[in-house]
Each structure stands twice: as C-alpha cells, then as structure tokens.
Design an enzyme around this catalytic site. Structure first.
Site, PDB file in Angstrom:
ATOM      1  CG  HIS A 134      74.049   3.227 -22.649  1.00  0.00           C
ATOM      2  ND1 HIS A 134      74.292   3.124 -24.259  1.00  0.00           N
ATOM      3  CD2 HIS A 134      73.023   4.242 -22.641  1.00  0.00           C
ATOM      4  CE1 HIS A 134      73.635   3.793 -24.675  1.00  0.00           C
ATOM      5  NE2 HIS A 134      72.923   4.377 -23.908  1.00  0.00           N
ATOM      6  CD  GLN A 138      74.849   7.142 -24.357  1.00  0.00           C
ATOM      7  OE1 GLN A 138      74.476   7.385 -23.292  1.00  0.00           O
ATOM      8  NE2 GLN A 138      73.796   7.321 -25.509  1.00  0.00           N
ATOM      9  CG  HIS A 178      68.211   4.191 -21.901  1.00  0.00           C
ATOM     10  ND1 HIS A 178      67.576   4.191 -23.162  1.00  0.00           N
ATOM     11  CD2 HIS A 178      69.600   4.630 -22.507  1.00  0.00           C
ATOM     12  CE1 HIS A 178      68.479   4.497 -24.030  1.00  0.00           C
ATOM     13  NE2 HIS A 178      69.587   4.915 -23.578  1.00  0.00           N
ATOM     14  CB  CYS A 181      69.748   5.691 -27.555  1.00  0.00           C
ATOM     15  SG  CYS A 181      71.424   5.455 -26.764  1.00  0.00           S
TER      16      CYS A 181
HETATM   17 ZN    ZN Z   1      71.223   5.505 -24.605  1.00  0.00          ZN
END
Ligand code: ZN
Length: 161
Positions: free
Chosen positions: A135, A51, A131, A89
C-alpha cells in the site's frame, strides 16, 4: 486529526508512493491509534496510512494473538520461503486475490517511540505486513491478479479498473 474514514478504490491516494515520516511526533502517535481504532471497527487485520487518505509510510497490524504492530518507514531486509493465500483489502470490499509471497520476513522500521525496531514475522503476520508495505508503494491486491482473474474482477469493478 478528526474522524478518519477508509478510502476505497479507485481513489488516487491508493496509488501514491508514500513519503517517509521525518520523525515520530504526537501527530504520528495519534495517527497510529486512530488507524488501529478504525481497523478494529471494520474487523481488519492491517491498515496503511494511504487507506485513510494520508500518503505517508505508516501502517498498523493486529492479527490477534496479542501481536499488535505500529510501524513507520518500514523496510523488508530479509525474506524466506513462499506460499499462496487469498487476500482481501478494506479498500477493495468483496474482492479476493490469491497472492504468492515470501512466508518469512524481517522488517525494520520506527516504532511509536521513534526507535528503530526489527520485527521477525512469518505466516499470516508476514503476509499482512507485506500487504501493508505494498500500500505504501501504491500497490494493490488487484495488481497481482492473472489474466483470467483480471477479467473476472473487471466485471465487478467495471470501468474503475
Ligand atoms: Zn489493503
């Protein structure tokens, strides 16, 4: 490391199967800390390295309650129960998808000292950890959407989905 920014869907790094880190060095420690800082800046409760554009198996969580986690190469070794909850998210702003996940997990990984640690988590923390591990495998909340929800998301995400 410079300044990291949150990568948004549909950036391809979010779909990568991330690589394990070889060891915890100063570089990983800095990454943990910068990710935590960024996550707090955006009021997130979890953040995974892809991310921020870095395809390695690292994530951080902080659900409050003083339970701050920095983990590399995580692996879930036990799961129990299950419940449903809507998840958001930071890479998919304004999107929520209800997801059924185990409600209790045991996860092992490397902490910021490079030590193997075992973490038992339940409820919200178990959910956030799962979660973030998603990713690391290139999986996103929209992948859990059922047919009707997907149609609704398509109108929001347009051609990106
Ligand atoms: Zn996320």
């Amino acid at each position: 490391m410079g300044h990291l920014e949150i990568v948004k869907y549909p950036d391809s790094v979010l779909r990568k199967k991330c690589k394990p880190v070889a060891e915890i060095t100063q570089k990983e420690i800095e990454l943990f800390n910068e990710m935590l800082h960024l996550m707090h800046t955006y009021s997130g409760i979890g953040l995974a390295a892809p991310q921020v554009g870095i395809p390695f198996r690292i994530f951080v969580t902080d659900i409050g309650e003083g339970k701050l986690i920095k983990l590399a190469n995580p692996s879930i070794v036990k799961t129990k129960g299950g419940d449903k909850m809507a998840e958001g998210c930071l890479s998919l702003p304004e999107i929520n998808v209800e997801i059924k996940r185990p409600s209790e997990i045991v996860v092992v990984g490397l902490n910021e000292s490079g030590k193997v640690v075992e973490i038992k988590a339940k409820g919200l923390l178990a959910r956030v950890i799962q979660h973030e591990i998603d990713h690391l495998n290139g999986k996103l909340i929209i992948d859990y959407a059922g047919m009707w929800k997907k149609m609704q998301l398509k109108s929001k995400l347009g051609k990106k989905m």
